[in-house]
Design an enzyme around this catalytic site. Structure first.
Site, mmCIF file in Angstrom:
data_model
loop_
_atom_site.group_PDB
_atom_site.id
_atom_site.type_symbol
_atom_site.label_atom_id
_atom_site.label_comp_id
_atom_site.label_asym_id
_atom_site.label_seq_id
_atom_site.Cartn_x
_atom_site.Cartn_y
_atom_site.Cartn_z
ATOM 1 N N TYR A 195 0.616 -1.301 -0.029
ATOM 2 C CA TYR A 195 -0.078 -0.047 -0.072
ATOM 3 C C TYR A 195 0.909 1.286 0.083
ATOM 4 O O TYR A 195 0.447 2.366 -0.310
ATOM 5 C CB TYR A 195 -1.089 0.100 1.137
ATOM 6 C CG TYR A 195 -2.116 -1.012 1.102
ATOM 7 C CD1 TYR A 195 -3.099 -0.836 0.119
ATOM 8 C CD2 TYR A 195 -2.077 -2.279 1.635
ATOM 9 C CE1 TYR A 195 -3.999 -1.689 -0.261
ATOM 10 C CE2 TYR A 195 -3.036 -3.260 1.198
ATOM 11 C CZ TYR A 195 -3.879 -3.014 0.424
ATOM 12 O OH TYR A 195 -4.930 -3.953 -0.112
ATOM 13 N N ASN A 223 -12.834 3.941 -5.843
ATOM 14 C CA ASN A 223 -11.322 4.139 -6.164
ATOM 15 C C ASN A 223 -10.756 4.631 -4.761
ATOM 16 O O ASN A 223 -11.333 5.427 -4.207
ATOM 17 C CB ASN A 223 -10.948 5.174 -7.155
ATOM 18 C CG ASN A 223 -11.501 4.400 -8.560
ATOM 19 O OD1 ASN A 223 -11.743 3.342 -8.858
ATOM 20 N ND2 ASN A 223 -11.915 5.321 -9.452
ATOM 21 N N ASP A 266 -7.989 6.193 -5.059
ATOM 22 C CA ASP A 266 -7.114 7.295 -5.336
ATOM 23 C C ASP A 266 -7.867 8.673 -5.108
ATOM 24 O O ASP A 266 -9.026 8.551 -4.883
ATOM 25 C CB ASP A 266 -6.628 7.177 -6.714
ATOM 26 C CG ASP A 266 -7.665 7.303 -7.815
ATOM 27 O OD1 ASP A 266 -8.590 8.381 -7.701
ATOM 28 O OD2 ASP A 266 -7.922 6.226 -8.612
ATOM 29 N N HIS A 318 -14.647 2.425 -0.741
ATOM 30 C CA HIS A 318 -13.938 1.567 -0.339
ATOM 31 C C HIS A 318 -12.572 2.072 0.316
ATOM 32 O O HIS A 318 -11.497 1.446 0.628
ATOM 33 C CB HIS A 318 -13.097 0.760 -1.731
ATOM 34 C CG HIS A 318 -14.108 -0.155 -2.337
ATOM 35 N ND1 HIS A 318 -14.136 -0.484 -3.444
ATOM 36 C CD2 HIS A 318 -15.315 -0.342 -1.785
ATOM 37 C CE1 HIS A 318 -15.132 -1.384 -3.805
ATOM 38 N NE2 HIS A 318 -15.928 -1.260 -2.972
ATOM 39 N N GLY A 336 -16.531 3.506 -15.655
ATOM 40 C CA GLY A 336 -15.185 2.485 -15.373
ATOM 41 C C GLY A 336 -15.669 1.669 -14.347
ATOM 42 O O GLY A 336 -14.650 1.095 -13.633
ATOM 43 N N ASN A 356 -18.156 2.527 -20.269
ATOM 44 C CA ASN A 356 -16.948 1.513 -19.790
ATOM 45 C C ASN A 356 -16.299 1.126 -21.054
ATOM 46 O O ASN A 356 -16.873 1.125 -22.168
ATOM 47 C CB ASN A 356 -17.661 0.447 -19.116
ATOM 48 C CG ASN A 356 -16.795 -0.316 -18.029
ATOM 49 O OD1 ASN A 356 -15.896 0.366 -17.550
ATOM 50 N ND2 ASN A 356 -16.695 -1.722 -17.946
ATOM 51 N N LEU A 357 -15.150 0.541 -20.751
ATOM 52 C CA LEU A 357 -14.609 -0.149 -22.052
ATOM 53 C C LEU A 357 -15.208 -1.232 -22.812
ATOM 54 O O LEU A 357 -15.130 -1.235 -23.925
ATOM 55 C CB LEU A 357 -13.083 -0.487 -21.660
ATOM 56 C CG LEU A 357 -11.654 0.555 -21.844
ATOM 57 C CD1 LEU A 357 -10.728 -0.281 -21.514
ATOM 58 C CD2 LEU A 357 -11.607 1.065 -23.384
ATOM 59 N N GLU A 358 -15.881 -2.026 -21.936
ATOM 60 C CA GLU A 358 -16.506 -3.113 -22.355
ATOM 61 C C GLU A 358 -17.477 -3.204 -21.538
ATOM 62 O O GLU A 358 -17.895 -2.730 -20.701
ATOM 63 C CB GLU A 358 -15.493 -4.683 -22.120
ATOM 64 C CG GLU A 358 -14.887 -4.653 -20.894
ATOM 65 C CD GLU A 358 -13.666 -5.700 -20.867
ATOM 66 O OE1 GLU A 358 -13.414 -6.221 -19.833
ATOM 67 O OE2 GLU A 358 -13.005 -5.833 -21.684
ATOM 68 N N ALA A 360 -13.168 6.131 -21.099
ATOM 69 C CA ALA A 360 -14.024 7.023 -20.270
ATOM 70 C C ALA A 360 -13.499 8.637 -20.331
ATOM 71 O O ALA A 360 -14.276 9.648 -20.561
ATOM 72 C CB ALA A 360 -14.096 6.757 -18.858
#
Ligand SMILES: [Zn+2]
Length: 236
Positions: free
Chosen positions: A57, A93, A95, A110, A177, A203-205, A221
């Site tokens: 971490y 996320n 971040d 989270h 995402g 989303n990508l997929e 995105a």
């Protein structure tokens, strides 16, 4: 800006930060491909291999401290600042790219990589510095009690009641995402839809829960979301 929705709720996941150079936790090149999640993301692992887990971490904290928000984070922030309705962000996320983009009302369900918690006195504080294995708690002096203030596997998510309230009265729900695989966040779209919200996914997929969305926009995105926000809200 065009007013269309009273309350807009975004749910953002690893895919929104991928274009800022942060590894996806899942997916083809995800961090977990190098590390078994059970080795680094459980309370048991922290107890058994404290130094190794804290190091993992610490590395993540370094990467996330350096990362810059991309066009998708900035587009949400612009919408928040210029829109007359309410705009909230639930993020999976760790971040802080939404905050760096200037966003407010960001809820890290989270947890956040730049927060430390003492398991003994339960104080939580912000820092971008490393947590070392023997560092005592600056508040209660307990030893081996510090941990990143993040949600390990098997632990409850944060801001549950905030999320419930937001999903109850959102009229637009936008997932960006997210893989749609990780409960309980993967169920948020159901909650919003059930309560009458329009639901969109960027989303990508196709996400695992794509059947729940009124509209699915595939692509990166940082390209698709700014375009959508511009067309939907910024044209007269
Ligand atoms: Zn303490």
């Amino acid at each position: 800006m065009q007013f269309q929705y009273r309350k807009i709720v975004f749910l953002t996941g690893a895919g929104i930060s991928a274009e800022s150079g942060l590894s996806l936790f899942r997916g083809k090149n995800g961090l977990w491909n190098n590390r078994n999640p059970e080795e680094v993301a459980t309370a048991e692992a922290l107890l058994q291999r404290r130094s190794d887990v804290l190091d993992f971490y610490n590395g993540l904290r370094h990467d996330m401290a350096e990362a810059k928000p991309n066009a998708a984070h900035l587009a949400i922030s612009r919408l928040q600042q210029g829109y007359s309705g309410e705009v909230y962000i639930l993020t999976q996320n760790m971040d802080t790219l939404h905050e760096k983009a200037g966003s407010e009302n960001v809820y890290h369900i989270h947890g956040q990589i730049n927060k430390i918690r003492c398991s003994h006195c339960h104080n939580v504080w912000e820092t971008w510095n490393d947590i070392t294995p023997d560092m005592p708690c600056p508040f209660c002096r307990a030893e081996k009690s510090l941990r990143p203030d993040i949600v390990f596997f098997g632990e409850e998510i944060m801001f549950t009641s905030v999320a419930e309230d937001l999903l109850r009265c959102a009229d637009l729900f936008v997932a960006v995402g997210t893989s749609g695989e990780i409960p309980p966040a993967s169920r948020f779209v159901w909650e919003a839809w059930k309560n009458g919200a329009k639901t969109l996914a960027f989303n990508l997929e196709p996400p695992a829960n794509s059947v729940c969305f009124d509209r699915l926009v595939l692509g990166k995105a940082d390209e698709t979301l700014p375009e959508f926000i511009k067309n939907q809200f910024m044209t007269v």
